[in-house]
Design a protein around this motif. Sequence first.
Motif, PDB file in Angstrom:
ATOM      1  N   LEU A  96     -16.676  16.743 -47.183  1.00  0.00           N
ATOM      2  CA  LEU A  96     -15.461  16.002 -47.491  1.00  0.00           C
ATOM      3  C   LEU A  96     -14.218  16.882 -47.489  1.00  0.00           C
ATOM      4  CD1 LEU A  96     -16.861  13.940 -50.480  1.00  0.00           C
ATOM      5  CD2 LEU A  96     -16.396  13.101 -48.165  1.00  0.00           C
ATOM      6  N   VAL A  97     -13.123  16.291 -47.077  1.00  0.00           N
ATOM      7  CA  VAL A  97     -11.805  16.912 -47.184  1.00  0.00           C
ATOM      8  C   VAL A  97     -10.876  15.833 -47.726  1.00  0.00           C
ATOM      9  CG1 VAL A  97      -9.885  18.015 -45.991  1.00  0.00           C
ATOM     10  CG2 VAL A  97     -12.232  18.427 -45.201  1.00  0.00           C
ATOM     11  N   TRP A  98     -10.321  16.088 -48.890  1.00  0.00           N
ATOM     12  CA  TRP A  98      -9.378  15.154 -49.508  1.00  0.00           C
ATOM     13  C   TRP A  98      -8.004  15.792 -49.488  1.00  0.00           C
ATOM     14  CZ3 TRP A  98     -12.659  14.644 -54.587  1.00  0.00           C
ATOM     15  CH2 TRP A  98     -13.827  13.937 -54.324  1.00  0.00           C
ATOM     16  N   VAL A  99      -6.999  15.031 -49.129  1.00  0.00           N
ATOM     17  CA  VAL A  99      -5.625  15.520 -49.156  1.00  0.00           C
ATOM     18  C   VAL A  99      -4.854  14.624 -50.120  1.00  0.00           C
ATOM     19  CG1 VAL A  99      -3.544  15.973 -47.817  1.00  0.00           C
ATOM     20  CG2 VAL A  99      -5.799  16.378 -46.792  1.00  0.00           C
ATOM     21  N   VAL A 100      -4.297  15.266 -51.153  1.00  0.00           N
ATOM     22  CA  VAL A 100      -3.589  14.499 -52.192  1.00  0.00           C
ATOM     23  C   VAL A 100      -2.257  15.174 -52.505  1.00  0.00           C
ATOM     24  CG1 VAL A 100      -5.713  13.602 -53.218  1.00  0.00           C
ATOM     25  CG2 VAL A 100      -4.735  15.708 -54.091  1.00  0.00           C
ATOM     26  N   PRO A 101      -1.281  14.394 -52.889  1.00  0.00           N
ATOM     27  CA  PRO A 101      -0.001  14.979 -53.298  1.00  0.00           C
ATOM     28  C   PRO A 101      -0.183  15.840 -54.555  1.00  0.00           C
ATOM     29  CG  PRO A 101       0.265  12.638 -52.828  1.00  0.00           C
ATOM     30  CD  PRO A 101      -1.212  12.925 -52.839  1.00  0.00           C
ATOM     31  N   PHE A 102       0.500  16.967 -54.587  1.00  0.00           N
ATOM     32  CA  PHE A 102       0.441  17.874 -55.732  1.00  0.00           C
ATOM     33  C   PHE A 102       0.792  17.143 -57.026  1.00  0.00           C
ATOM     34  CE2 PHE A 102       2.547  20.888 -58.620  1.00  0.00           C
ATOM     35  CZ  PHE A 102       1.496  21.768 -58.840  1.00  0.00           C
ATOM     36  N   LYS A 103       1.811  16.305 -56.972  1.00  0.00           N
ATOM     37  CA  LYS A 103       2.239  15.562 -58.161  1.00  0.00           C
ATOM     38  C   LYS A 103       1.120  14.652 -58.665  1.00  0.00           C
ATOM     39  CE  LYS A 103       5.728  12.243 -59.764  1.00  0.00           C
ATOM     40  NZ  LYS A 103       4.761  11.537 -60.570  1.00  0.00           N
ATOM     41  N   GLU A 104       0.437  13.972 -57.758  1.00  0.00           N
ATOM     42  CA  GLU A 104      -0.668  13.085 -58.140  1.00  0.00           C
ATOM     43  C   GLU A 104      -1.801  13.880 -58.784  1.00  0.00           C
ATOM     44  OE1 GLU A 104      -3.994  10.250 -55.970  1.00  0.00           O
ATOM     45  OE2 GLU A 104      -2.091  10.604 -54.943  1.00  0.00           O
ATOM     46  N   LEU A 105      -2.115  15.019 -58.209  1.00  0.00           N
ATOM     47  CA  LEU A 105      -3.160  15.882 -58.746  1.00  0.00           C
ATOM     48  C   LEU A 105      -2.804  16.336 -60.163  1.00  0.00           C
ATOM     49  CD1 LEU A 105      -5.748  17.559 -58.386  1.00  0.00           C
ATOM     50  CD2 LEU A 105      -4.361  19.269 -57.207  1.00  0.00           C
ATOM     51  N   THR A 106      -1.578  16.791 -60.330  1.00  0.00           N
ATOM     52  CA  THR A 106      -1.101  17.231 -61.640  1.00  0.00           C
ATOM     53  C   THR A 106      -1.156  16.081 -62.644  1.00  0.00           C
ATOM     54  OG1 THR A 106       0.332  18.870 -60.613  1.00  0.00           O
ATOM     55  CG2 THR A 106       0.876  18.236 -62.860  1.00  0.00           C
TER      56      THR A 106
END
Length: 146
Positions: A96-106
Amino acid sequence: MKIQVGFNEEWLQHDAKRGASLVFYIAWEHEGYYYPDQKWSDFGEVILGWWTTVILEFVEGTDEDEFEFMDGPFSLKAKYDRQNGLVELRPKKTDLVWVVPFKELTDQIRLAARVVSEELDRLKIKQRENLEKCIELLEEVRNKPK
């Protein structure tokens, strides 16, 4: 992307009485896939602190790091593309490779810490200082001007 947490009140009370690190369910969920597993239990209080540290290291300029679990060989390798504000996550032992916005992760790490802290408060468990510090630090990251 979400960080899912769940609780077994008996486990939490038992750990708190012993002064041990608190164990509860904690997993990453993205597009219906749970990592490491939907009912993964771990020393969540500890790893939320570790994950907060990863976020802070990204803010300080690190481009690559790892979101680790305490139990088992599980972690998510992370690359921060500062220019686009995206974090690429690669859960270990998957393709798997997930790409998420830094803000969402935080926000998701902060939200998970808040949910845990509120549950501990409800149960009158006082071991919340580390979680409260995580929430505070992640709020600062969230509110920092770009």
